[in-house]
Scaffold this active site. Structure first.
Site, PDB file in Angstrom:
ATOM      1  N   VAL A 113       2.746  -5.741   2.851  1.00 48.36           N
ATOM      2  CA  VAL A 113       1.400  -7.219   4.005  1.00 48.36           C
ATOM      3  C   VAL A 113       2.469  -7.915   3.582  1.00 48.36           C
ATOM      4  CG1 VAL A 113      -0.697  -8.302   3.996  1.00 48.36           C
ATOM      5  CG2 VAL A 113      -0.440  -5.803   3.352  1.00 48.36           C
ATOM      6  N   ASP A 160     -10.812   4.482   0.891  1.00 48.26           N
ATOM      7  CA  ASP A 160      -9.779   3.594   0.488  1.00 48.26           C
ATOM      8  C   ASP A 160     -10.161   2.374   0.012  1.00 48.26           C
ATOM      9  OD1 ASP A 160      -8.418   3.756  -1.468  1.00 48.26           O
ATOM     10  OD2 ASP A 160      -6.570   2.704  -0.374  1.00 48.26           O
ATOM     11  N   GLY A 169       0.679  -1.445  -0.172  1.00 51.81           N
ATOM     12  CA  GLY A 169       0.052  -0.151   0.032  1.00 51.81           C
ATOM     13  C   GLY A 169       1.096   1.197  -0.405  1.00 51.81           C
ATOM     14  N   MET A 173       1.116   2.462   2.705  1.00 55.85           N
ATOM     15  CA  MET A 173       2.806   3.218   3.726  1.00 55.85           C
ATOM     16  C   MET A 173       3.124   1.929   4.231  1.00 55.85           C
ATOM     17  SD  MET A 173       0.327   3.922   6.990  1.00 55.85           S
ATOM     18  CE  MET A 173      -0.975   2.864   7.444  1.00 55.85           C
ATOM     19  N   GLY A 174       1.980   0.897   3.226  1.00 52.35           N
ATOM     20  CA  GLY A 174       2.683  -0.407   4.632  1.00 52.35           C
ATOM     21  C   GLY A 174       2.587  -1.682   3.227  1.00 52.35           C
TER      22      GLY A 174
END
Lengths: 883, 191
Positions: free
Chosen positions: A102, A211, A97, A99-100
């Protein structure tokens, strides 16, 4: 300052910058003009321009620290695989994503077979990312829903990086799943409704996802969709600190294809932004393509397209066939550029899809006559419906030529019959249909004008006078009776009812024993009483209702078993009780309503869920609630209302478009909310939210109707007031601005209406107070000043009105507070603060003076006591600083 | 000093250094230097090699860690980036000087070689040349020098640089254009 007077470097800098901005062939001419007689300056600039040409395209000063390439980023990710976070070993990356990152992960203990997803921050995260990461954790911790991927654990890894352990969804994005499994349109919609339920659940926890897109909606192997990635979600009640910053950040991370126009514009995203994104998903799900093709567009171009261009209506996926009109309309309603025109909630969107699948009329239908009539006829294949259609066709033609027609007796009878059909039969039939207000007005106006014309010639015809009385009654109902869908003119309604009542009185005087005339007179009087009571004249209302009740009681004695008569008596009795309660006669008033409630309950026991009886019983509960509230018996209010709300909800499922039924439910919900404010504020909040949902639906289907708009405004205003009490200023502002928007509209339509103006001023004042609490001083001052202006504009017409005068003082006091707030903020410049203190003192004094004047006239109300004390305190504080 | 003391320290020191306290700034720089080195080695450990260094991430990580559990303030972050730019510049220049000295046979470097291991492969000459030219630009135009420092030594983007310096992005772009030309010419003249 001339170029000459500047320090040397400044001159070089400016000349260089200007020359550099020009195409290279124009630079010599520019330097000729810019450096006359300054060979030194010119040589310096030319040498820098030459160096600029040499360095362009070279990697001098290419930072060795530029962001890593995508390949390096992957390498970094790869290096993490196999490391242990918490009790889980990271496996492959399954999602990336803004900022992330997974990873799928497995428990270190091989006996634990549960697979999880571990979300961690990207390596080049920013402080904002960290905040959002923690926010996501908090949000997920609040959400427990079968269609939302669960948060299992959270912690901080050895290297200091925070992580979240989430339920792992082994599935595919919603749209892909639908394609891969070849789902039919109906199956797709059903799946989508489940997604809506999950989003709605988030909204009910005051969480906006922000989102929503297919890749965040995975459908597992079990066919169950799951909502993921609340990474940029937002808690509605939070953010008093830095909502603007959050929005800015949100803007950076929006997904172009699914973000709403308001997100593009950097405005605060609301639940309606999620409605929009779901609209995009629905569009894609149904048609296989997205509403806008943004490929290859710059951000600015994409923004323009999303904010301005209306997408083509969706067509069925693959086949390119037309989708059902309703489906197109549902999708396009969700995709409205203007948030206010979208579905007010995801629940509403889902409801319309459900209605579509069930063949029921949808809420999103624009207010077109053909649609309403179409659905109306479809559901009521009776004679009345056909008559309505025929009558509609004839209104323009036959009635327009009524004058000539009236010249012969035969035609006169025909026209009269037509007018009556229009007026009574059709009017009654469509009375509770939504979206009919404008149409009804035309209908009633024409028919009445026509009957008026006829009545001139036939004063001595009692049947015609009875018809006229009925016509005036209908007109009053339509014009301003708050009980029905109306055009908001209460004074007009009272005049019409009076006219009807006097006609009925004359008719009764001619035949005092005629049961039909007695009944009709009682009914008209009761209506007039209600309208008068709404206008604040409870004394006259009590007299009229009392007389009507006596008449009905006498009739009942003559016809003991007549249930219609019993119901009518009970209704009038409950109304009489209500007027008494408001006139300060609490005990007899409560007794009236108790007797009425018992009578209605026994009738309902015989014909359960009969519509009119149910509505009358709900009214009775609302009246009783007022009395109980005045006696501070809040728990009893809840007991009184709950069974009524449950019944109306039950009935609502069979009568989705019955206007009066939903408005009654709304009235009950608001009463309930007011009582719950004292008992259970969180539940009060939910109750108001439900009231807003119901009233928004009503506005959506019946926007011309003043009553629905007023209900919506008052639902928001109740919610806003409660949130203000709870010091939740940010959400209070949202609710109150919704309220004030609707109130302003109403006030603009009818500046004569005192209560709309008063409600608007109150909302503005509350918004000012909330803004002051949030240290938004300019806004606070603006709003309080607007409240003062509205009150002042009403003063011209209501010079003697104590309530308005006192409330004007309250608004002035709030304005004083707003000025004082700015003066006391350490960021305010000293001079400004001095001026603000002076303005604050002036407002405080004007406010206190206003109240003192009322007090001298003996019209002070306890109600303002705390505001007066506040003003005095504020004035003292300001004066002590000025000295 | 316990971790807790360090936490409150960095915030206080940042504010004092922003207020012009040179001693406070030196302390911050020392702390930051240590932290950057630790973080960078960790990055390298994950990476396997230090071809590039994501300084922006590094600096932010350092900032968060030094800030401890406390929610970092926006203003603190801006001060921090300003100081960080200085620290990175010093670190790189020192390292380049030591290596250059060692290559020229000026004796054994006074820090173990591995200490520079976390730094990206740089052309030592270029770093030193830029550093010296930048000192001269600083005397002429302080803001342009800051722009170069933030963009070159920390790797900030135009928008971030503008934010840290409190000027518009257009100003940063203009400064950057002229500074590059000026530095290019200056380096040519001095080489």
């Amino acid at each position: 300052m001339t170029q000459q007077a500047l320090p040397e470097w400044e001159r070089i800098r400016r000349t260089f910058e200007e020359a550099e901005s020009l195409p290279s062939e124009e630079r010599t001419a520019f330097l000729d003009r810019a450096c006359p007689g300054q060979p030194g300056l010119r040589a310096e600039v030319e040498s820098l321009l030459a160096a600029h040409e040499r360095v362009t395209g070279q990697d001098l000063l290419a930072s060795p620290f530029a962001a890593p390439s995508a390949a390096e980023e992957r390498e970094f990710e790869a290096a993490r695989i196999g490391t242990v976070v918490g009790s889980y070993r990271l496996c492959e990356v399954v999602g990336r994503g803004g900022m992330g990152l997974v990873h799928r992960a497995e428990h270190v203990d091989p006996r634990m077979t549960q697979r999880v997803a571990v979300k961690c921050l990207r390596r080049d995260f920013r402080p904002d990312d960290l905040r959002r990461f923690r926010e996501e954790q908090r949000i997920l911790a609040r959400l427990e829903h079968p269609n939302i991927a669960r948060l299992l654990d959270a912690g901080v890894a050895e290297d200091g990086m925070p992580f979240l352990i989430l339920e792992y969804v082994d599935g595919m994005p919603l749209t892909e799943y639908a394609r891969a499994h070849g789902l039919t349109t109906s199956q797709r919609i059903e799946l989508f409704e489940t997604v809506c339920a999950a989003v709605q659940a988030a909204h009910e926890s005051l969480i906006v996802h922000r989102d929503l897109k297919p890749s965040n909606i995975l459908v597992g192997r079990d066919g169950r969709p799951r909502l993921l990635d609340f990474g940029i979600a937002k808690l509605l009640e939070e953010g008093s600190g830095e909502p603007a910053a959050l929005t800015r950040t949100g803007q950076h991370v929006l997904t172009p294809e699914y973000a709403s126009p308001e997100q593009y514009r950097g405005e605060t995203a609301s639940t309606r932004s999620d409605v929009y994104s779901l609209g995009v998903v629905l569009y894609e799900l149904l048609s296989g393509r997205r509403p806008h093709d943004l490929a290859g567009l710059t951000a600015a171009q994409a923004e323009r397209v999303v904010c301005e261009e209306t997408p083509r209506p969706p067509r069925a996926a693959g086949t390119g066939r037309e989708l059902a009109d309703d489906l197109v309309l549902i999708t396009m309603t969700a995709l409205s550029k203007d948030g206010a025109r979208r579905y007010a909630s995801v629940a509403q969107l889902a409801e319309d899809l459900r209605r579509h699948r069930g063949g029921l009329p949808i809420l999103a239908r624009p207010d077109t006559l053909t649609y309403r009539t179409g659905k109306f006829v479809a559901r009521n294949r009776g004679a009345i419906a056909a008559a309505a259609l025929v009558a509609l066709a004839l209104v323009a033609g036959v009635v327009a030529t009524a004058r000539q027609a009236a010249q012969t007796e035969r035609r006169f009878e025909q026209v009269r019959a037509l007018a009556n059909t229009l007026l009574v039969d059709i009017q009654d039939e469509i009375r509770d249909q939504p979206g009919m207000t404008t149409f009804r007005r035309k209908l009633v106006e024409r028919a009445t004008a026509h009957l008026d014309g006829l009545s001139g010639d036939t004063r001595d015809d009692p049947a015609l006078r009875a018809e006229l009385a009925a016509a005036y009654e209908k007109l009053g109902e339509l014009e301003g009776d708050p009980q029905f869908a109306s055009l908001g003119n209460l004074a007009g309604a009272i005049a019409r009812y009076r006219h009807a009542d006097s006609l009925r009185a004359l008719l009764l005087a001619e035949a005092p024993a005629d049961p039909a005339r007695r009944r009709a007179r009682a009914s008209t009087s009761a209506r007039l009483a209600m309208a008068l009571s709404w206008n604040g004249d409870n004394d006259s209302a009590m007299v009229l209702a009392g007389r009507a009740l006596a008449e009905l009681a006498a009739l009942s004695r003559a016809l003991p078993g007549d249930p219609v008569l019993r119901a009518h008596s009970a209704r009038v009795r409950s109304e009489l009780g209500w007027y008494r309660i408001w006139a300060g006669q609490a005990e007899p008033g409560m007794e009236d309503t108790r007797v009425a409630a018992a009578a209605l309950d026994s009738l309902l026991a015989r014909s359960p869920d009969e519509l009119e009886l149910s509505l009358a019983r709900a009214d009775c509960a609302i009246y009783r609630s007022d009395g109980l509230k005045f006696a501070a018996r809040y728990a009893n209010v809840v007991e009184e209302l709950e069974p009524q709300i449950a019944r109306l909800e039950r009935l609502g499922r069979d009568h989705p478009l019955h206007v009066r039924l939903h408005r009654k439910r709304l009235g009950c919900l608001k009463q309930l909310g007011e009582a719950l404010e004292w008992l259970d504020p969180p539940r009060a909040l939910r109750t108001y939210e439900e009231a807003i949902r119901v009233s928004r639906e009503q506005v959506l289907v019946d926007g011309d109707n003043f009553s629905t708009r007023r209900n919506l405004a008052s639902s928001y205003s109740h919610l806003g007031g409660l949130l203000l009490d709870q010091r939740r200023y940010e959400p209070a502002l949202v609710a109150l601005s919704e309220a004030s928007e609707a109130q302003r509209w109403l006030f603009e339509q009818d500046a004569q209406n005192h209560s709309d103006g008063s409600n608007l001023a109150t909302s503005l004042m509350w918004m000012g107070q909330a803004s002051a609490k949030l240290s938004r001083h300019e806004r606070a001052i603006e709003l309080a000043a607007a409240a003062v202006r509205v009150r002042e504009s009403m003063l011209a017409r209501l010079t003697g009105d104590a309530a308005n005068l006192g409330n004007l003082s309250s608004a002035r006091g709030a304005l004083g507070e707003a000025y004082r707030g700015r003066a006391e903020d350490p960021r305010t410049a000293r001079q400004q603060a001095g001026a603000d203190r002076a303005r604050a003192a002036a407002e405080y004094r004007a406010a206190i003076e206003g109240w003192e004047r009322l007090e001298k006239e003996g019209r002070r109300m306890e109600f303002w006591a705390s505001s007066i004390a506040n003003c005095r305190r504020g004035l003292a504080a300001v004066e002590s600083r000025t000295r | 000093m316990t971790a807790g003391e360090a936490d409150s320290d960095i915030t206080r020191l940042l504010r004092e250094s922003a207020g012009g306290d040179a001693a406070a700034r030196d302390r911050v720089m020392a702390m930051l230097y240590d932290e950057l080195r630790r973080r960078a080695r960790f990055q390298r450990h994950l990476h396997g090699r230090a071809q590039t260094l994501n300084t922006t991430a590094l600096v932010h990580e350092a900032f968060l860690r030094l800030g401890g559990g406390a929610q970092p303030q926006w203003q603190d972050r801006i001060h921090f980036l300003r100081v960080a730019a200085r620290v990175m510049r010093n670190v790189l220049v020192d390292h380049a000087r030591r290596r250059t000295a060692a290559k020229r046979g000026g004796g054994v470097p006074d820090v173990p070689y591995e200490d520079g291991e976390w730094l990206p492969e740089l052309k030592d000459g270029e770093v030193l040349a830029i550093h010296e030219a930048l000192e001269r630009l600083e005397a002429l135009d302080e803001r342009q020098a800051r722009v170069v420092e933030l963009r070159y030594f920390v790797g900030l983007e135009v928008a971030e640089t503008a934010e840290v310096l409190g000027v518009s992005a257009a100003t940063v772009k203009r400064d950057w254009t002229l500074a590059r030309a000026w530095l290019q010419r200056d380096i040519e003249r001095h080489s």
